[in-house]
Design a protein around this motif. Structure first.
Motif, short mmCIF file in Angstrom:
data_model
loop_
_atom_site.label_atom_id
_atom_site.label_comp_id
_atom_site.label_asym_id
_atom_site.label_seq_id
_atom_site.Cartn_x
_atom_site.Cartn_y
_atom_site.Cartn_z
N GLN A 2 0.82 -1.21 0.00
CA GLN A 2 0.00 0.00 0.00
C GLN A 2 0.85 1.26 0.00
OE1 GLN A 2 -2.47 -1.21 3.44
NE2 GLN A 2 -4.20 -0.66 2.16
N GLU A 6 0.10 4.89 4.52
CA GLU A 6 -0.58 4.17 5.59
C GLU A 6 0.40 3.78 6.69
OE1 GLU A 6 -1.08 3.57 2.43
OE2 GLU A 6 -3.23 3.37 2.00
N ARG A 89 -12.04 5.16 10.55
CA ARG A 89 -12.43 5.04 9.14
C ARG A 89 -12.50 3.60 8.62
NH1 ARG A 89 -10.31 8.55 3.98
NH2 ARG A 89 -8.27 8.11 4.89
N ASP A 90 -12.19 2.61 9.44
CA ASP A 90 -12.31 1.24 8.93
C ASP A 90 -12.69 0.27 10.06
OD1 ASP A 90 -12.38 -0.62 6.91
OD2 ASP A 90 -10.22 -1.04 6.95
N LEU A 111 -5.94 3.66 7.70
CA LEU A 111 -6.85 4.59 7.02
C LEU A 111 -7.30 5.72 7.93
CD1 LEU A 111 -9.15 2.19 4.93
CD2 LEU A 111 -7.05 3.33 4.24
N GLN A 126 -10.94 11.75 0.32
CA GLN A 126 -11.27 10.65 -0.59
C GLN A 126 -11.95 9.54 0.21
OE1 GLN A 126 -7.78 9.07 -2.44
NE2 GLN A 126 -8.86 7.41 -3.48
N LYS A 128 -12.63 6.17 1.63
CA LYS A 128 -11.93 4.91 1.87
C LYS A 128 -12.63 4.18 3.00
CE LYS A 128 -7.28 6.17 0.29
NZ LYS A 128 -5.84 6.21 0.64
N THR A 130 -14.47 0.07 4.12
CA THR A 130 -14.92 -1.24 3.67
C THR A 130 -16.42 -1.20 3.39
OG1 THR A 130 -13.21 -2.32 4.98
CG2 THR A 130 -15.05 -3.70 4.25
N TYR A 139 -19.95 8.45 2.11
CA TYR A 139 -19.79 7.91 0.76
C TYR A 139 -20.27 8.93 -0.29
CZ TYR A 139 -20.38 4.58 -3.14
OH TYR A 139 -20.31 3.93 -4.34
#
Length: 273
Positions: A2, A6, A89-90, A111, A126, A128, A130, A139
């Motif tokens: 990645q 990150e 964020r994830d 993230l 942006q 990001k 799942t 979104y």
């Protein structure tokens, strides 16, 4: 693969946040192009492994409540005590790890995003995350807020109840529960969705309140969702209702935070319609 962003993000964030429900970064290596992060060892793997049966650990109702409280506490710490506040964020079952005592630890901060915007409430970024866990408002608008994590946590709560993936066979768990639940019926009419390993056949005290909280977290609009500190308090209340004796640390979680601090989607192209 990645890349360095990150890697750098994770080192920077985990070097300055410390909480019993966040995985600890022990060290790192960045020599000759090798990017290595060394974490504390979390012996029982991910929550996803336990819910899927892969780990062989049976999570009954009490254990699931404790996992929910631990994960919520770690998230609330990021939102309230980190300076600047951090949005994970994830949030998903793969990123909640369980230690030898089945305490939850939030992991994977690659993230994550600090909120350094002058408004102090959101950052344009942006998209990001799942799919299945991702906040539809984020979104559509690219506005990332703490309430985006709250949405993901609501999906995680439904996963704790059902042991199902958020999106399975083209069906989205939030929509399925919304359409099936009936508050006038036993267990809100959700028998077909509940994971049998949760203890079906026993009295699942507080389950309806847990469902109510999950559905509050996944409200269409972020402004209608609770803060994570409120989520922590609600889960503590549910555990007290169940009769769990919260230890001194647990009972002080929401108190310390307090001291410190619908319908169809209105969005065209809503990702889970």
């Amino acid at each position: 693969m990645q890349g360095g962003l990150e890697f750098k993000t994770e080192i920077e964030l985990l070097s300055r946040v410390h909480h019993k429900n966040l995985v600890s970064l022990m060290g790192f290596c960045f020599e000759k192009g090798e990017q290595i992060l060394v974490y504390e060892y979390v012996s029982n793997g991910s929550l996803k492994d336990s819910l899927s049966g892969k780990s062989g650990i049976r999570l009954d109702w009490m254990r699931r409540l404790r996992v929910a409280l631990g994960a919520a506490s770690g998230l609330a710490y990021l939102h309230e005590f980190a300076n600047p506040p951090i949005i994970h964020r994830d949030i998903k079952s793969n990123n909640i790890l369980l230690d030898e005592s089945l305490n939850a630890k939030v992991s994977d901060f690659g993230l994550s995003k600090p909120i350094v915007d002058s408004e102090g409430s959101y950052v344009i970024t942006q998209v990001k995350g799942t799919m299945g866990y991702m906040d539809p408002e984020y979104y559509m608008t690219h506005k990332l807020t703490e309430k985006s994590d709250v949405y993901s946590f609501g999906v995680l709560m439904l996963e704790l109840l059902t042991a199902r993936k958020p999106i399975e066979h083209g069906k989205y768990i939030v929509r399925e529960v919304q359409e099936t639940m009936d508050q006038t019926k036993d267990l809100y009419n959700l028998h077909e969705f509940l994971d049998p390993a949760i203890g079906l056949g026993t009295t699942l005290k507080g389950l309806q309140k847990f469902v109510d909280l999950a559905m509050w977290c996944v409200k269409e609009s972020g402004s209608d969702r609770p803060m994570m500190v409120e989520v922590v308090k609600e889960i503590e209340n549910i555990m007290e209702l169940v009769g769990v004796n919260l230890d001194a640390n647990s009972t002080s979680i929401s108190a310390s935070y307090e001291e410190t601090s619908k319908g169809n989607s209105p969005y065209p192209g809503y990702p889970y319609s």
